[in-house]
Design a protein around this motif. Structure first.
Motif, PDB file in Angstrom:
ATOM      1  N   VAL A  26       0.913  -1.619  -0.312  1.00 34.52           N
ATOM      2  CA  VAL A  26      -0.420   0.021   0.142  1.00 34.52           C
ATOM      3  C   VAL A  26       0.772   0.777  -0.130  1.00 34.52           C
ATOM      4  O   VAL A  26       1.567   1.347   1.106  1.00 34.52           O
ATOM      5  N   THR A  27       0.822   1.986  -0.682  1.00 36.14           N
ATOM      6  CA  THR A  27       1.176   3.657  -0.863  1.00 36.14           C
ATOM      7  C   THR A  27       0.469   4.717  -0.643  1.00 36.14           C
ATOM      8  O   THR A  27      -1.248   4.738  -1.390  1.00 36.14           O
ATOM      9  N   VAL A  28       0.861   6.057  -0.400  1.00 33.39           N
ATOM     10  CA  VAL A  28       0.522   6.941  -1.085  1.00 33.39           C
ATOM     11  C   VAL A  28       0.742   7.949  -2.109  1.00 33.39           C
ATOM     12  O   VAL A  28       2.035   7.417  -2.025  1.00 33.39           O
ATOM     13  N   ASP A  29      -0.067   8.444  -2.964  1.00 31.53           N
ATOM     14  CA  ASP A  29       0.510   9.695  -2.925  1.00 31.53           C
ATOM     15  C   ASP A  29      -0.573  11.159  -3.194  1.00 31.53           C
ATOM     16  O   ASP A  29      -1.244  10.599  -2.550  1.00 31.53           O
ATOM     17  N   VAL A  30       0.272  12.165  -3.472  1.00 28.68           N
ATOM     18  CA  VAL A  30      -0.233  13.287  -2.922  1.00 28.68           C
ATOM     19  C   VAL A  30      -0.057  14.526  -4.221  1.00 28.68           C
ATOM     20  O   VAL A  30       0.514  14.635  -4.801  1.00 28.68           O
ATOM     21  N   VAL A  31      -1.520  14.399  -4.477  1.00 32.19           N
ATOM     22  CA  VAL A  31      -1.458  15.854  -5.834  1.00 32.19           C
ATOM     23  C   VAL A  31      -1.854  16.917  -4.862  1.00 32.19           C
ATOM     24  O   VAL A  31      -2.582  17.612  -4.203  1.00 32.19           O
ATOM     25  N   ALA A  32      -0.949  17.886  -4.891  1.00 27.10           N
ATOM     26  CA  ALA A  32      -0.426  19.525  -3.860  1.00 27.10           C
ATOM     27  C   ALA A  32      -0.903  20.046  -5.126  1.00 27.10           C
ATOM     28  O   ALA A  32      -0.268  20.392  -5.854  1.00 27.10           O
ATOM     29  N   LEU A  33      -1.944  21.028  -5.116  1.00 30.58           N
ATOM     30  CA  LEU A  33      -1.979  22.245  -5.790  1.00 30.58           C
ATOM     31  C   LEU A  33      -1.595  23.619  -4.890  1.00 30.58           C
ATOM     32  O   LEU A  33      -2.160  23.649  -3.706  1.00 30.58           O
ATOM     33  N   THR A  34      -0.543  24.139  -6.524  1.00 27.08           N
ATOM     34  CA  THR A  34      -1.004  25.824  -5.014  1.00 27.08           C
ATOM     35  C   THR A  34      -1.180  27.246  -6.730  1.00 27.08           C
ATOM     36  O   THR A  34      -0.882  26.337  -7.716  1.00 27.08           O
ATOM     37  N   ILE A  35      -1.354  28.253  -6.024  1.00 27.79           N
ATOM     38  CA  ILE A  35      -1.413  28.759  -7.467  1.00 27.79           C
ATOM     39  C   ILE A  35       0.199  29.993  -6.564  1.00 27.79           C
ATOM     40  O   ILE A  35       0.566  30.378  -5.904  1.00 27.79           O
ATOM     41  N   ARG A  36       0.665  29.852  -8.400  1.00 32.17           N
ATOM     42  CA  ARG A  36       1.719  30.943  -8.354  1.00 32.17           C
ATOM     43  C   ARG A  36       2.141  31.393  -9.723  1.00 32.17           C
ATOM     44  O   ARG A  36       1.827  30.958 -10.568  1.00 32.17           O
ATOM     45  N   ASP A  37       2.026  33.295  -9.531  1.00 28.98           N
ATOM     46  CA  ASP A  37       2.151  34.047 -10.324  1.00 28.98           C
ATOM     47  C   ASP A  37       1.030  33.756 -11.303  1.00 28.98           C
ATOM     48  O   ASP A  37       0.869  34.360 -12.763  1.00 28.98           O
ATOM     49  N   GLY A  38      -0.228  33.754 -10.462  1.00 28.31           N
ATOM     50  CA  GLY A  38      -1.454  32.935 -11.596  1.00 28.31           C
ATOM     51  C   GLY A  38      -1.555  32.073 -11.956  1.00 28.31           C
ATOM     52  O   GLY A  38      -3.552  32.040 -12.871  1.00 28.31           O
TER      53      GLY A  38
END
Length: 277
Positions: A26-38
């Motif tokens: 079993v693994t975990v994967d992360v979709v990490a989102l942020t906003i940079r320069d619009g």
């Protein structure tokens, strides 16, 4: 005399051998989102070892089961996601940056053959927060970077367009596509867009979040009216921004996230409004 079920249970466990079954990890994967320069960015790491050495992937890794091979305590899935995000990016050392991250479970991915090593089931998580710092590769990652989502050539079927230079390992293009759709949908019916903003923000700044995540341009006046018509979405701070409006008008008012958990009425994407009509 009635047999003691607890005795039967202990006998069963004492003679149970997990080697009777094919191994599954079993693994975990992360979709990490942020906003940079619009623009909407996703956090990717470049793999430092096989399989797919040198390719880019979502941050992730094996869940610690607490056995002698890993030499660590057993952990729950959200704890594993946070640990992997910290280990492979160095975000934990950046002034408590991970404490500002919204994290939720996205889905489970277990297609046979998705990992060439063995049967691996991944529990993916979605994370987003405002103004996250530059990552520092750690663990077994050779590099880490915030990458514009638009540069990844994602298709509706969960793949990548031919000619895309930054190819994603495993089935991470599909996981990322699912994470993006989850984020876009949640902005329609929850106030989580505020998680991409700071503690205080203007309505134009909030609109910029929606435009970046949805990938669609919004009418400024209509958006302003819709936001203020949703009970509990935002609340005024009573202050105004230090900067004036784009066209030299009055300084825009500052707002903070309200106490609403769901948006009613929902704020639909313009493309979705067209579908409903």
């Amino acid at each position: 005399m009635t047999p003691d079920p607890r005795h039967d249970e202990s006998d069963f466990l004492a003679n149970y051998d997990p080697r009777d079954y094919d191994p599954v990890a079993v693994t975990v994967d992360v979709v990490a989102l942020t906003i940079r320069d619009g623009a909407l960015h996703v956090l990717l790491v470049r793999r430092g070892s096989a399989p797919y050495a040198g390719m880019w992937a979502l941050p992730g890794g094996f869940v610690q089961a607490g056995g002698p091979l890993q030499g660590a305590e057993a952990e729950d899935l959200p704890d594993a996601a946070v640990r992997e995000l910290a280990e492979e990016t160095g975000l934990s050392a950046k002034g408590g940056a991970l404490g500002r991250v919204h994290l939720e479970q996205l889905g489970t991915y277990g297609s046979p053959g998705r990992d060439p090593r063995m049967r691996v089931i991944s529990v993916a998580h979605l994370a987003f927060a405002p103004e996250l710092p530059d990552p520092e590769a750690g663990g077994d990652a050779a590099d880490a970077a915030w990458v514009p989502v638009e540069a990844l050539g994602l298709t509706e079927s969960g793949g990548q367009r031919p000619g895309t230079t930054r190819r994603l390992a495993f089935d991470h293009a599909r996981i990322l596509s699912d994470g993006l759709e989850r984020a876009r949908a949640k902005l329609e019916y929850t106030p989580l867009a505020a998680a991409f903003c700071g503690g205080e923000f203007t309505i134009p700044e909030l609109r910029a979040v929606y435009e970046a995540v949805w990938g669609e341009e919004l009418h400024a006046g209509n958006f302003h009216r819709k936001v203020l018509s949703v009970p509990g979405f935002v609340e005024s701070t009573g202050a105004t921004s230090d900067r004036g409006g784009r066209r030299g008008g009055p300084r825009p008012r500052l707002y903070r996230a309200g106490d609403a958990r769901l948006l009613h009425p929902a704020l639909l994407r313009p493309s979705r409004e067209e579908e409903i009509r």
